[in-house]
Scaffold this motif. Structure first.
Motif, PDB file in Angstrom:
ATOM      1  N   PRO A  86      -2.058  -1.252   7.700  1.00 15.09           N
ATOM      2  CA  PRO A  86      -3.802  -1.042   7.402  1.00 15.09           C
ATOM      3  C   PRO A  86      -4.426  -2.405   7.535  1.00 15.09           C
ATOM      4  O   PRO A  86      -4.044  -3.487   7.438  1.00 15.09           O
ATOM      5  CB  PRO A  86      -3.681  -0.763   5.776  1.00 15.09           C
ATOM      6  N   VAL A  87      -5.589  -2.317   8.072  1.00 12.49           N
ATOM      7  CA  VAL A  87      -6.491  -3.422   8.251  1.00 12.49           C
ATOM      8  C   VAL A  87      -7.181  -3.810   6.828  1.00 12.49           C
ATOM      9  O   VAL A  87      -7.758  -2.890   6.263  1.00 12.49           O
ATOM     10  CB  VAL A  87      -7.753  -2.883   9.263  1.00 12.49           C
ATOM     11  N   VAL A  88      -6.999  -5.208   6.646  1.00 13.87           N
ATOM     12  CA  VAL A  88      -7.497  -5.763   5.433  1.00 13.87           C
ATOM     13  C   VAL A  88      -8.506  -6.828   5.671  1.00 13.87           C
ATOM     14  O   VAL A  88      -8.699  -7.261   6.682  1.00 13.87           O
ATOM     15  CB  VAL A  88      -6.172  -6.410   4.479  1.00 13.87           C
ATOM     16  N   LEU A 114      -7.860  -3.423   1.329  1.00 16.26           N
ATOM     17  CA  LEU A 114      -8.363  -2.511   2.519  1.00 16.26           C
ATOM     18  C   LEU A 114      -9.781  -2.660   2.993  1.00 16.26           C
ATOM     19  O   LEU A 114     -10.788  -2.953   2.062  1.00 16.26           O
ATOM     20  CB  LEU A 114      -8.180  -1.046   1.913  1.00 16.26           C
ATOM     21  N   LYS A 115     -10.123  -2.620   3.869  1.00 17.41           N
ATOM     22  CA  LYS A 115     -11.577  -3.019   4.711  1.00 17.41           C
ATOM     23  C   LYS A 115     -12.009  -1.728   4.740  1.00 17.41           C
ATOM     24  O   LYS A 115     -11.458  -0.862   5.703  1.00 17.41           O
ATOM     25  CB  LYS A 115     -11.431  -3.575   6.077  1.00 17.41           C
ATOM     26  N   VAL A 149     -13.649   5.415   4.846  1.00 19.46           N
ATOM     27  CA  VAL A 149     -12.798   5.309   5.830  1.00 19.46           C
ATOM     28  C   VAL A 149     -12.136   3.841   6.239  1.00 19.46           C
ATOM     29  O   VAL A 149     -12.827   2.976   6.112  1.00 19.46           O
ATOM     30  CB  VAL A 149     -13.572   5.711   7.056  1.00 19.46           C
ATOM     31  N   PHE A 150     -10.879   3.868   6.390  1.00 19.96           N
ATOM     32  CA  PHE A 150     -10.016   2.590   6.598  1.00 19.96           C
ATOM     33  C   PHE A 150      -9.663   2.804   7.955  1.00 19.96           C
ATOM     34  O   PHE A 150      -9.798   3.675   8.751  1.00 19.96           O
ATOM     35  CB  PHE A 150      -9.020   2.368   5.724  1.00 19.96           C
ATOM     36  N   PHE A 163       0.742  -1.139   0.036  1.00 19.03           N
ATOM     37  CA  PHE A 163      -0.065  -0.070   0.044  1.00 19.03           C
ATOM     38  C   PHE A 163       0.897   1.405   0.119  1.00 19.03           C
ATOM     39  O   PHE A 163       0.436   2.380   0.163  1.00 19.03           O
ATOM     40  CB  PHE A 163      -0.968   0.149   1.299  1.00 19.03           C
ATOM     41  N   PHE A 164       2.167   1.080  -0.183  1.00 24.47           N
ATOM     42  CA  PHE A 164       2.957   2.300  -0.042  1.00 24.47           C
ATOM     43  C   PHE A 164       2.570   3.177  -1.247  1.00 24.47           C
ATOM     44  O   PHE A 164       2.875   4.356  -0.927  1.00 24.47           O
ATOM     45  CB  PHE A 164       4.459   1.807  -0.327  1.00 24.47           C
TER      46      PHE A 164
END
Length: 387
Positions: A244-246, A252-253, A231-232, A194-195
């Motif tokens: 990040p929460v996936v 991405l969640k 919003v993540f 995700f960079f």
């Protein structure tokens, strides 16, 4: 005499009709018990920060003095240090022709009461010939959010803008003036997956502890909400490197998203640090209204209004309540004129100070305003145009 009396009575009747029609055109909402507010704009105070065409500093990239805050000053972070409120605000110089094409730097202002501010003449965060040059030049350092640990370390999240990809960067400080840059927060996560995606707007979780608002942990981890469209969430163990929460597919969640027909129908962008309360985690966010049929017709197309959503304390990714209308919206002339004429109250700074909550926000991408919520004497939120 009778004719004069009739005229006065007629004028009074017209006044009643006018006032009555005006009252009927507006609707006074009532916030649910979990929400913060209403926030009141102090009279004759706003805007509290406006552009300064005199202040200059020697820019290490251009090797010359620049008027670093001569164009616009907006989108502020805020925190408390040594009994004073410190506001860190985004400033744009005179280069470029529109937002995103100028160089942004972050200025410093402090206040004993949160309303009257004394500004430094030089920025405290700016692009330089350092390890972050490739991420921050020529666009600069934008849209800060700041919070403090229980141990007194200030943590700033801001957008690093090289005019190619916006990335969330993080920096730390002990005095809010000298900062150590740690770089993009997603650089190491999942092998850099995700960079290189655009990412901005981080709202780290905080809580009240001994009357002070400090960075909080849940289940041994730091949490933040982030994102501009959806919003993540993300977690960290050191405040510098974030995962990040996936979802179960490794993507991405999405926690909340724009809603058709609502004030946040075009995007939901995270605001100031989120707050853990007994009822749940309160995230303040900026909702952009869709300009077409998908928006809420009561608000200008492309306007930014302020919303709140509550997440579960047990599961910070689970939204359990959300405001259907904004608690703060563009109403004052300085919130609807300037760089962004559709209207903007863009919230980024929220501090607990002398038993009140002070909310700092960008006004039409041009100036800085403040609104105050007194829990002991709550006021109504901004009235909403009737359907």
């Amino acid at each position: 005499m009778n004719k004069l009396l009739l005229r006065l009575m007629g004028a009074f009747a017209c006044l009643l009709v006018f006032n009555g029609s005006y009252a009927q055109s507006m609707s006074q909402q009532q916030l649910p018990a979990w929400a913060f507010g209403g926030f009141v704009r102090p009279q004759h105070i706003n805007p509290i920060i406006s552009p300064d065409t005199v202040a200059t500093f020697y820019d290490p990239m251009l090797h010359k003095k620049v008027k670093w805050e001569a164009n616009y000053t907006f989108n502020p972070a805020a925190t408390v240090k040594d009994g004073k409120i410190v506001v860190l605000y985004r400033s744009e110089d005179l280069t470029g022709v529109e937002i995103g094409t100028r160089t942004s730097r972050i200025g410093y202002a402090e206040s004993k009461d949160g309303l009257a501010l004394k500004r430094n003449s030089k920025p405290v965060m700016f692009p330089g010939k350092d390890s972050q040059q490739e991420f921050e030049w020529p666009g600069g350092c934008e849209d800060p959010r700041v919070a403090v640990t229980a141990g007194g370390t200030y943590v700033m999240f801001y957008t690093q803008w090289n005019r190619k990809v916006p990335r969330l960067g993080v920096a730390t400080s002990k005095d809010l003036i000298t900062w150590v840059k740690h770089g993009p927060i997603f650089r190491k996560a999942y092998g850099g997956k995700f960079f290189n995606i655009p990412h901005k707007s981080a709202s780290i979780l905080t809580k009240l502890e001994g009357g002070k608002q400090v960075i909080a942990k849940i289940n041994g981890k730091y949490w933040m909400y982030w994102g501009e469209l959806h919003v993540f969430a993300a977690t960290s163990t050191n405040l510098k490197d974030w995962d990040p929460v996936v979802d179960n597919k490794g993507e991405l969640k999405q926690l909340i998203s724009p809603r058709k027909g609502y004030f946040d129908s075009d995007l939901t962008e995270c605001g100031p640090p989120a707050i853990v309360t007994p009822k749940g985690i309160i995230l303040f966010y900026n909702g952009k209204n869709h300009p077409g049929d998908g928006g809420d017709k009561r608000f200008n197309g492309n306007s930014y209004c302020a919303g709140q959503v509550m997440f579960s304390n047990a599961d910070p990714t689970k939204a359990i309540a959300r405001l259907d209308v904004p608690f703060l919206r563009p109403m004052e002339p300085f919130e609807k004129s300037g760089q962004y004429v559709n209207g903007t109250v863009f919230i980024e700074g929220l501090v607990y100070f002398r038993k009140k909550w002070l909310l700092y926000y960008g006004c039409a991408d041009s100036k800085v305003g403040v609104a105050v919520f007194d829990p002991a004497h709550p006021s109504p939120p901004d009235p909403i145009p009737a359907l």
